[in-house]
Design an enzyme around this catalytic site. Structure first.
Site, PDB file in Angstrom:
ATOM      1  N   LYS A  10      -6.846  -1.512   0.094  1.00  0.00           N
ATOM      2  CA  LYS A  10      -7.464  -0.198  -0.122  1.00  0.00           C
ATOM      3  C   LYS A  10      -7.827   0.034  -1.587  1.00  0.00           C
ATOM      4  O   LYS A  10      -8.927   0.457  -1.907  1.00  0.00           O
ATOM      5  CB  LYS A  10      -6.520   0.936   0.318  1.00  0.00           C
ATOM      6  CG  LYS A  10      -5.995   0.841   1.720  1.00  0.00           C
ATOM      7  CD  LYS A  10      -5.033   1.973   2.038  1.00  0.00           C
ATOM      8  CE  LYS A  10      -3.773   2.009   1.198  1.00  0.00           C
ATOM      9  NZ  LYS A  10      -2.855   0.856   1.373  1.00  0.00           N
ATOM     10  N   ARG A  50      -1.255  10.369   4.637  1.00  0.00           N
ATOM     11  CA  ARG A  50      -0.357   9.322   5.149  1.00  0.00           C
ATOM     12  C   ARG A  50       0.449   9.766   6.354  1.00  0.00           C
ATOM     13  O   ARG A  50       1.278   9.007   6.836  1.00  0.00           O
ATOM     14  CB  ARG A  50       0.638   8.919   4.072  1.00  0.00           C
ATOM     15  CG  ARG A  50      -0.036   8.287   2.904  1.00  0.00           C
ATOM     16  CD  ARG A  50       0.803   7.184   2.372  1.00  0.00           C
ATOM     17  NE  ARG A  50       0.211   6.752   1.145  1.00  0.00           N
ATOM     18  CZ  ARG A  50       0.291   5.532   0.671  1.00  0.00           C
ATOM     19  NH1 ARG A  50       0.967   4.633   1.332  1.00  0.00           N
ATOM     20  NH2 ARG A  50      -0.277   5.217  -0.449  1.00  0.00           N
ATOM     21  N   ARG A  86       0.598 -10.075  -6.162  1.00  0.00           N
ATOM     22  CA  ARG A  86      -0.128  -9.053  -6.937  1.00  0.00           C
ATOM     23  C   ARG A  86       0.451  -8.924  -8.345  1.00  0.00           C
ATOM     24  O   ARG A  86       1.661  -8.933  -8.546  1.00  0.00           O
ATOM     25  CB  ARG A  86      -0.044  -7.705  -6.226  1.00  0.00           C
ATOM     26  CG  ARG A  86      -0.646  -6.570  -7.066  1.00  0.00           C
ATOM     27  CD  ARG A  86      -0.984  -5.350  -6.275  1.00  0.00           C
ATOM     28  NE  ARG A  86       0.164  -4.703  -5.679  1.00  0.00           N
ATOM     29  CZ  ARG A  86       0.077  -3.653  -4.862  1.00  0.00           C
ATOM     30  NH1 ARG A  86      -1.100  -3.138  -4.550  1.00  0.00           N
ATOM     31  NH2 ARG A  86       1.163  -3.120  -4.348  1.00  0.00           N
ATOM     32  N   ARG A 132       4.621  -4.986  -9.716  1.00  0.00           N
ATOM     33  CA  ARG A 132       4.932  -3.598  -9.387  1.00  0.00           C
ATOM     34  C   ARG A 132       6.345  -3.505  -8.841  1.00  0.00           C
ATOM     35  O   ARG A 132       6.764  -4.355  -8.068  1.00  0.00           O
ATOM     36  CB  ARG A 132       3.928  -3.085  -8.339  1.00  0.00           C
ATOM     37  CG  ARG A 132       3.256  -1.797  -8.751  1.00  0.00           C
ATOM     38  CD  ARG A 132       2.110  -1.476  -7.841  1.00  0.00           C
ATOM     39  NE  ARG A 132       2.540  -0.885  -6.578  1.00  0.00           N
ATOM     40  CZ  ARG A 132       1.712  -0.369  -5.684  1.00  0.00           C
ATOM     41  NH1 ARG A 132       0.416  -0.376  -5.911  1.00  0.00           N
ATOM     42  NH2 ARG A 132       2.158   0.162  -4.566  1.00  0.00           N
ATOM     43  N   ARG A 162       7.997  -0.374   3.203  1.00  0.00           N
ATOM     44  CA  ARG A 162       6.723   0.363   3.130  1.00  0.00           C
ATOM     45  C   ARG A 162       5.907   0.129   4.409  1.00  0.00           C
ATOM     46  O   ARG A 162       5.244   1.033   4.897  1.00  0.00           O
ATOM     47  CB  ARG A 162       5.935  -0.048   1.879  1.00  0.00           C
ATOM     48  CG  ARG A 162       6.537   0.546   0.593  1.00  0.00           C
ATOM     49  CD  ARG A 162       6.124  -0.212  -0.660  1.00  0.00           C
ATOM     50  NE  ARG A 162       4.702  -0.294  -0.834  1.00  0.00           N
ATOM     51  CZ  ARG A 162       4.079  -1.264  -1.514  1.00  0.00           C
ATOM     52  NH1 ARG A 162       4.777  -2.216  -2.093  1.00  0.00           N
ATOM     53  NH2 ARG A 162       2.780  -1.260  -1.629  1.00  0.00           N
TER      54      ARG A 162
HETATM   55  P1  AP5 Z   1      -4.538  -3.760  -3.063  1.00  0.00           P
HETATM   56  O1  AP5 Z   1      -5.998  -3.465  -3.062  1.00  0.00           O
HETATM   57  O2  AP5 Z   1      -3.746  -3.351  -4.256  1.00  0.00           O
HETATM   58  O3  AP5 Z   1      -3.896  -3.232  -1.690  1.00  0.00           O
HETATM   59  P2  AP5 Z   1      -3.514  -1.753  -1.234  1.00  0.00           P
HETATM   60  O4  AP5 Z   1      -3.872  -1.605   0.204  1.00  0.00           O
HETATM   61  O5  AP5 Z   1      -4.073  -0.743  -2.181  1.00  0.00           O
HETATM   62  O6  AP5 Z   1      -1.947  -1.867  -1.331  1.00  0.00           O
HETATM   63  P3  AP5 Z   1      -0.882  -0.896  -2.023  1.00  0.00           P
HETATM   64  O7  AP5 Z   1       0.385  -1.683  -2.034  1.00  0.00           O
HETATM   65  O8  AP5 Z   1      -1.342  -0.388  -3.355  1.00  0.00           O
HETATM   66  O9  AP5 Z   1      -0.870   0.276  -1.011  1.00  0.00           O
HETATM   67  P4  AP5 Z   1       0.221   1.282  -0.749  1.00  0.00           P
HETATM   68  O10 AP5 Z   1      -0.458   2.238   0.140  1.00  0.00           O
HETATM   69  O11 AP5 Z   1       1.481   0.721  -0.219  1.00  0.00           O
HETATM   70  O12 AP5 Z   1       0.642   1.789  -2.210  1.00  0.00           O
HETATM   71  P5  AP5 Z   1       0.244   3.069  -3.053  1.00  0.00           P
HETATM   72  O13 AP5 Z   1       0.131   2.667  -4.435  1.00  0.00           O
HETATM   73  O14 AP5 Z   1      -0.882   3.815  -2.432  1.00  0.00           O
HETATM   74  O15 AP5 Z   1      -4.369  -5.335  -2.818  1.00  0.00           O
HETATM   75  C1  AP5 Z   1      -3.093  -5.946  -2.789  1.00  0.00           C
HETATM   76  C2  AP5 Z   1      -3.176  -7.369  -3.399  1.00  0.00           C
HETATM   77  O16 AP5 Z   1      -4.051  -8.165  -2.591  1.00  0.00           O
HETATM   78  C3  AP5 Z   1      -3.780  -7.402  -4.803  1.00  0.00           C
HETATM   79  O17 AP5 Z   1      -3.171  -8.441  -5.525  1.00  0.00           O
HETATM   80  C4  AP5 Z   1      -5.276  -7.740  -4.575  1.00  0.00           C
HETATM   81  O18 AP5 Z   1      -5.803  -8.442  -5.677  1.00  0.00           O
HETATM   82  C5  AP5 Z   1      -5.215  -8.590  -3.315  1.00  0.00           C
HETATM   83  N1  AP5 Z   1      -6.337  -8.390  -2.417  1.00  0.00           N
HETATM   84  C6  AP5 Z   1      -6.969  -7.204  -2.142  1.00  0.00           C
HETATM   85  N2  AP5 Z   1      -7.942  -7.402  -1.227  1.00  0.00           N
HETATM   86  C7  AP5 Z   1      -7.925  -8.711  -0.909  1.00  0.00           C
HETATM   87  C8  AP5 Z   1      -8.679  -9.528  -0.006  1.00  0.00           C
HETATM   88  N3  AP5 Z   1      -9.630  -8.996   0.770  1.00  0.00           N
HETATM   89  N4  AP5 Z   1      -8.397 -10.848   0.077  1.00  0.00           N
HETATM   90  C9  AP5 Z   1      -7.403 -11.390  -0.675  1.00  0.00           C
HETATM   91  N5  AP5 Z   1      -6.635 -10.682  -1.560  1.00  0.00           N
HETATM   92  C10 AP5 Z   1      -6.894  -9.345  -1.660  1.00  0.00           C
HETATM   93  O19 AP5 Z   1       1.546   3.981  -2.857  1.00  0.00           O
HETATM   94  C11 AP5 Z   1       2.760   3.628  -3.454  1.00  0.00           C
HETATM   95  C12 AP5 Z   1       3.824   4.677  -3.169  1.00  0.00           C
HETATM   96  O20 AP5 Z   1       3.396   5.969  -3.659  1.00  0.00           O
HETATM   97  C13 AP5 Z   1       4.144   4.935  -1.693  1.00  0.00           C
HETATM   98  O21 AP5 Z   1       5.065   3.983  -1.190  1.00  0.00           O
HETATM   99  C14 AP5 Z   1       4.728   6.351  -1.763  1.00  0.00           C
HETATM  100  O22 AP5 Z   1       6.043   6.337  -2.248  1.00  0.00           O
HETATM  101  C15 AP5 Z   1       3.846   7.021  -2.809  1.00  0.00           C
HETATM  102  N6  AP5 Z   1       2.664   7.669  -2.199  1.00  0.00           N
HETATM  103  C16 AP5 Z   1       1.359   7.337  -2.397  1.00  0.00           C
HETATM  104  N7  AP5 Z   1       0.556   8.150  -1.689  1.00  0.00           N
HETATM  105  C17 AP5 Z   1       1.376   9.015  -1.022  1.00  0.00           C
HETATM  106  C18 AP5 Z   1       1.132  10.083  -0.102  1.00  0.00           C
HETATM  107  N8  AP5 Z   1      -0.103  10.428   0.295  1.00  0.00           N
HETATM  108  N9  AP5 Z   1       2.210  10.731   0.394  1.00  0.00           N
HETATM  109  C19 AP5 Z   1       3.451  10.424   0.019  1.00  0.00           C
HETATM  110  N10 AP5 Z   1       3.757   9.420  -0.838  1.00  0.00           N
HETATM  111  C20 AP5 Z   1       2.714   8.720  -1.349  1.00  0.00           C
END
Ligand code: AP5
Length: 219
Positions: free
Chosen positions: A13, A84, A123, A156, A167
């Site tokens: 994402k 979410r 990552r 991270r 997660r």
């Molecule tokens: P990446 O693009 O970073 O993946 P992502 O889907 O964004 O994964 P995240 O781990 O960031 O998502 P998340 O939802 O768990 O975390 P968030 O930060 O939002 O890609 C991942 C890796 O793969 C990278 O190395 C990239 O280079 C590689 N890659 C990408 N695309 C690829 C492809 N097509 N092919 C190959 N490799 C690829 O949230 C973190 C925390 O914040 C949550 O756990 C929670 O505690 C809090 N939080 C955030 N939002 C909320 C909310 N709305 N409500 C409550 N708590 C929240």
């Protein structure tokens, strides 16, 4: 154009949010990035949210509401990581209504769990500017160094395997129900997120129907 990106951890994402924001000239609003920045600066909000994030569980909705309300002000956005759960989806509807904004598409990134876990284990993120890399799929030019700003790359805190599994569990229990919710509303676009980042981007832009030279001011 106003978009929501929905998908499990590691589905890509964040990577696509940046590409789409740049392509369509819209704002990227990443809840995870916003919260991590607060935690890094040790602001009062950051102190509260960092414990939830380290544990890989959702930050309480009341806290998220204040954050999102202050960020969603005008047309032309791609929302990464919000909503979410069902309560947040309703919250989003209320905020959009109140601000006279509409949602064009919710893009669901369908990915295999093992593939996503593998992506997260490789990552690396820049500790200064937050740029995201992958040691195999998207390596920096110089190992351990950010191409963009030259700072060091780090792992991270919530990317260790046990937290990633937690997660994913949270995604299945709290977020996955939104797929059916938006399907019923007929604004869900499901894409195969197992593909390369270029192929994923192509699937999205082809489905959204806007080419490179489209005037995408968002109005
Ligand atoms: P990446 O693009 O970073 O993946 P992502 O889907 O964004 O994964 P995240 O781990 O960031 O998502 P998340 O939802 O768990 O975390 P968030 O930060 O939002 O890609 C991942 C890796 O793969 C990278 O190395 C990239 O280079 C590689 N890659 C990408 N695309 C690829 C492809 N097509 N092919 C190959 N490799 C690829 O949230 C973190 C925390 O914040 C949550 O756990 C929670 O505690 C809090 N939080 C955030 N939002 C909320 C909310 N709305 N409500 C409550 N708590 C929240």
């Amino acid at each position: 154009m106003n978009l929501v990106l929905l998908g499990a951890p590691g589905s890509g994402k964040g990577t696509q949010a940046k590409m789409l924001a740049s392509h369509y000239k819209i704002r990227e609003i990443s809840l995870g990035d916003i919260l991590r920045e607060e935690a890094k600066k040790k602001t009062p909000l950051g102190e509260v949210v960092s414990d939830y994030m380290k544990r890989g569980v959702l930050v309480p909705d009341e806290i998220i509401k204040d954050v999102i309300q202050s960020k969603l002000n005008s047309h032309g956005f791609v929302l990464d990581g919000f909503p979410r759960n069902l309560a947040q989806a309703k919250m989003l509807e209320d905020i959009l209504k109140e601000k006279n904004l509409t949602l064009n598409k919710v893009i669901y990134f369908k990915v295999d769990e093992e593939k996503a876990v593998q992506r997260l284990s490789g990552r690396r993120v820049c500790k200064e500017c937050g740029a995201v890399y992958h040691i195999l799929n998207m390596p920096p030019k110089k190992e351990g160094i950010c191409d963009r700003c030259g700072a060091s790359l780090i792992i991270r805190e919530d990317d260790k395997e046990s937290t990633v599994r937690r997660r994913w569990q949270v995604f299945k229990e709290e977020t996955a129900s939104l797929i059916g919710y938006y399907l019923k509303k007929s604004n869900l676009l499901e894409i195969d997120a197992n593909k390369s980042k270029e192929e994923v981007f192509l699937q999205i832009t082809e489905a959204l129907g806007y080419g490179e030279d489209k005037d995408s001011s968002g109005d």
